[in-house]
Design an enzyme around this catalytic site. Sequence first.
Site, PDB file in Angstrom:
ATOM      1  N   LEU A   1       0.837  -1.201   0.000  1.00 40.26           N
ATOM      2  CA  LEU A   1       0.000   0.000   0.000  1.00 40.26           C
ATOM      3  C   LEU A   1       0.873   1.253   0.000  1.00 40.26           C
ATOM      4  CD1 LEU A   1      -2.691  -1.185   2.543  1.00 40.26           C
ATOM      5  CD2 LEU A   1      -2.973  -0.907   0.068  1.00 40.26           C
TER       6      LEU A   1
ATOM      7  N   HIS B   1       0.793 -11.485   9.025  1.00 43.17           N
ATOM      8  CA  HIS B   1       1.976 -11.951   8.296  1.00 43.17           C
ATOM      9  C   HIS B   1       2.432 -13.276   8.910  1.00 43.17           C
ATOM     10  CE1 HIS B   1       5.564 -11.563   5.857  1.00 43.17           C
ATOM     11  NE2 HIS B   1       6.242 -12.002   6.913  1.00 43.17           N
TER      12      HIS B   1
ATOM     13  N   ASP C   1       1.892   0.498   8.394  1.00 43.34           N
ATOM     14  CA  ASP C   1       2.440   1.837   8.145  1.00 43.34           C
ATOM     15  C   ASP C   1       3.223   1.796   6.833  1.00 43.34           C
ATOM     16  OD1 ASP C   1       4.855   0.653   8.736  1.00 43.34           O
ATOM     17  OD2 ASP C   1       5.174   1.719  10.621  1.00 43.34           O
TER      18      ASP C   1
HETATM   19  C1  GRF Z   1      -1.593 -15.859   5.102  1.00 46.26           C
HETATM   20  O1  GRF Z   1      -0.541 -16.723   5.361  1.00 46.26           O
HETATM   21  C2  GRF Z   1      -1.278 -14.467   5.598  1.00 46.26           C
HETATM   22  O2  GRF Z   1      -0.496 -14.466   6.756  1.00 46.26           O
HETATM   23  C3  GRF Z   1      -0.506 -13.880   4.453  1.00 46.26           C
HETATM   24  O3  GRF Z   1      -1.116 -14.381   3.301  1.00 46.26           O
HETATM   25  C4  GRF Z   1      -1.769 -15.609   3.605  1.00 46.26           C
HETATM   26  C5  GRF Z   1      -3.207 -15.435   3.229  1.00 46.26           C
HETATM   27  O4  GRF Z   1      -3.940 -16.616   3.392  1.00 46.26           O
HETATM   28  N1  GRF Z   1      -0.496 -12.443   4.525  1.00 46.26           N
HETATM   29  P1  GRF Z   1      -5.519 -16.567   3.289  1.00 46.26           P
HETATM   30  O5  GRF Z   1      -5.854 -15.933   1.933  1.00 46.26           O
HETATM   31  O6  GRF Z   1      -6.022 -15.745   4.422  1.00 46.26           O
HETATM   32  O7  GRF Z   1      -5.963 -17.994   3.350  1.00 46.26           O
END
Ligand code: GRF
Length: 209
Positions: A100, A116, A148
């Site tokens: 973003l 994450h 951020d």
């Molecule tokens: C997850 O592992 C999340 O931590 C990361 O991307 C993945 C998304 O998985 N940012 P989902 O689409 O929520 O199943």
Amino acid sequence: MSDEANEIHRLGVLISGRGSNMLALARAVREGEIREAQIVVVVSDRANAPGLKLAAEQGIETLVIERRASSREEHEREIIAALRARHVDLVCLAGYMRLLSPVFIEAYRWRTLNIHPSLLPSFPGLDAQRQALEHGVKWTGCTVHFVDETLDGGPIIEQRVVPVLDDDTVETLSARILAQEHKAYPAAVARVLRGDFQLIGRRVLLKSR
Ligand code: GRF
């Protein structure tokens, strides 16, 4: 978040793919773990994101806003307009695969969360589970943080830890982390909506402390 009593918080979830964290948030809203809230829209930047169908099955409005020829900022302005039109007051990134720009960050500062799949600040960016495995760490996990201008670097709200086993593959490790993601994200959203935190420097601390 607003202090008005009995206000229903309006959540917008941004996805690009599978949508399992979006579903975990929807379940937590339904089951009352996230109280006085509603997911009013799920926005995907990819028309073929499997999460779109899952959201629709939950009765949640879905929107596809692809970037196409527009600039990053123009694309984000389109998303911001859609969120504002629905009076969204908290944005949850859930597997949203775009960085973003300050345009979006400013529009929803302290009101945008991300999840994450690593213990940040270790292993930001793509393929966090593979990074952890290849680095040889014995423990990893997931992190929910405010978004951020930095890459996966905003103040940390919630983390969960999982072991890395000797026979792990990226797939087995990712599945172990994902199970924790589905608990950590609702917990973090519920806490932010309750306003149960104070920000001291980068530290997100309990208010009551
Ligand atoms: C997850 O592992 C999340 O931590 C990361 O991307 C993945 C998304 O998985 N940012 P989902 O689409 O929520 O199943």
